[in-house]
Motif scaffolding. Structure first.
Motif, PDB file in Angstrom:
ATOM      1  N   LEU A   1       0.725  -1.453   0.087  1.00  0.00           N
ATOM      2  CA  LEU A   1       0.239  -0.190   0.198  1.00  0.00           C
ATOM      3  C   LEU A   1       0.877   1.148  -0.341  1.00  0.00           C
ATOM      4  O   LEU A   1       0.651   2.063  -0.564  1.00  0.00           O
ATOM      5  N   SER A   2       2.002   1.273   0.501  1.00  0.00           N
ATOM      6  CA  SER A   2       3.213   2.446   1.087  1.00  0.00           C
ATOM      7  C   SER A   2       3.871   2.998  -0.860  1.00  0.00           C
ATOM      8  O   SER A   2       3.493   4.101  -1.077  1.00  0.00           O
ATOM      9  N   LEU A   3       4.229   1.739  -1.123  1.00  0.00           N
ATOM     10  CA  LEU A   3       4.730   1.685  -2.520  1.00  0.00           C
ATOM     11  C   LEU A   3       3.032   2.050  -3.615  1.00  0.00           C
ATOM     12  O   LEU A   3       3.531   3.206  -4.111  1.00  0.00           O
ATOM     13  N   ILE A   4       2.221   1.643  -3.865  1.00  0.00           N
ATOM     14  CA  ILE A   4       0.922   2.156  -4.527  1.00  0.00           C
ATOM     15  C   ILE A   4       0.551   4.055  -4.363  1.00  0.00           C
ATOM     16  O   ILE A   4       1.305   5.011  -5.022  1.00  0.00           O
ATOM     17  N   THR A   5       0.902   4.246  -2.785  1.00  0.00           N
ATOM     18  CA  THR A   5       0.965   5.649  -2.776  1.00  0.00           C
ATOM     19  C   THR A   5       1.582   6.261  -2.665  1.00  0.00           C
ATOM     20  O   THR A   5       1.705   7.510  -3.520  1.00  0.00           O
TER      21      THR A   5
ATOM     22  N   VAL B   1       9.720   8.848  -2.808  1.00  0.00           N
ATOM     23  CA  VAL B   1      10.801   8.587  -1.239  1.00  0.00           C
ATOM     24  C   VAL B   1       9.683   9.006  -0.268  1.00  0.00           C
ATOM     25  O   VAL B   1       9.489   8.495   0.487  1.00  0.00           O
ATOM     26  N   THR B   2       9.533  10.492  -0.147  1.00  0.00           N
ATOM     27  CA  THR B   2       9.018  10.641   0.447  1.00  0.00           C
ATOM     28  C   THR B   2       7.315  10.124   1.191  1.00  0.00           C
ATOM     29  O   THR B   2       7.199  10.361   1.912  1.00  0.00           O
ATOM     30  N   GLY B   3       7.144   9.859  -0.217  1.00  0.00           N
ATOM     31  CA  GLY B   3       5.693   9.618   0.338  1.00  0.00           C
ATOM     32  C   GLY B   3       5.715   8.247   0.312  1.00  0.00           C
ATOM     33  O   GLY B   3       5.073   7.395   1.141  1.00  0.00           O
ATOM     34  N   PHE B   4       6.660   7.373  -0.117  1.00  0.00           N
ATOM     35  CA  PHE B   4       6.379   6.022   0.842  1.00  0.00           C
ATOM     36  C   PHE B   4       7.384   5.844   2.166  1.00  0.00           C
ATOM     37  O   PHE B   4       6.914   5.498   3.344  1.00  0.00           O
ATOM     38  N   ILE B   5       8.207   6.775   2.863  1.00  0.00           N
ATOM     39  CA  ILE B   5       8.257   6.875   3.672  1.00  0.00           C
ATOM     40  C   ILE B   5       7.578   7.420   4.986  1.00  0.00           C
ATOM     41  O   ILE B   5       7.157   6.775   5.727  1.00  0.00           O
TER      42      ILE B   5
END
Length: 59
Positions: free
Chosen positions: A13-17, A37-41
């Protein structure tokens, strides 16, 4: 839900986001890599807390 399932769900879900946030930022002239990168973290942290709360509630 086991721990490995929870980690997999959070990462997917983090990867999709992160991909969505990177693509949206790219439309407005920002770099895809930075917002990916910032969205994933950020989404890993938020989704990790949510999954932890749900797992504690179910157990």
């Amino acid at each position: 839900m086991t721990g490995s399932e929870a980690i997999t769900i959070v990462l997917v879900l983090s990867l999709i986001t992160a991909i969505i946030s990177g693509k949206l930022a790219g439309r407005y002239g920002y770099t895809f890599k930075y917002y990916f990168v910032t969205g994933f973290i950020a989404s890993c942290g938020i989704l990790g807390v949510i999954v932890k709360i749900i797992m504690d509630y179910l157990n």
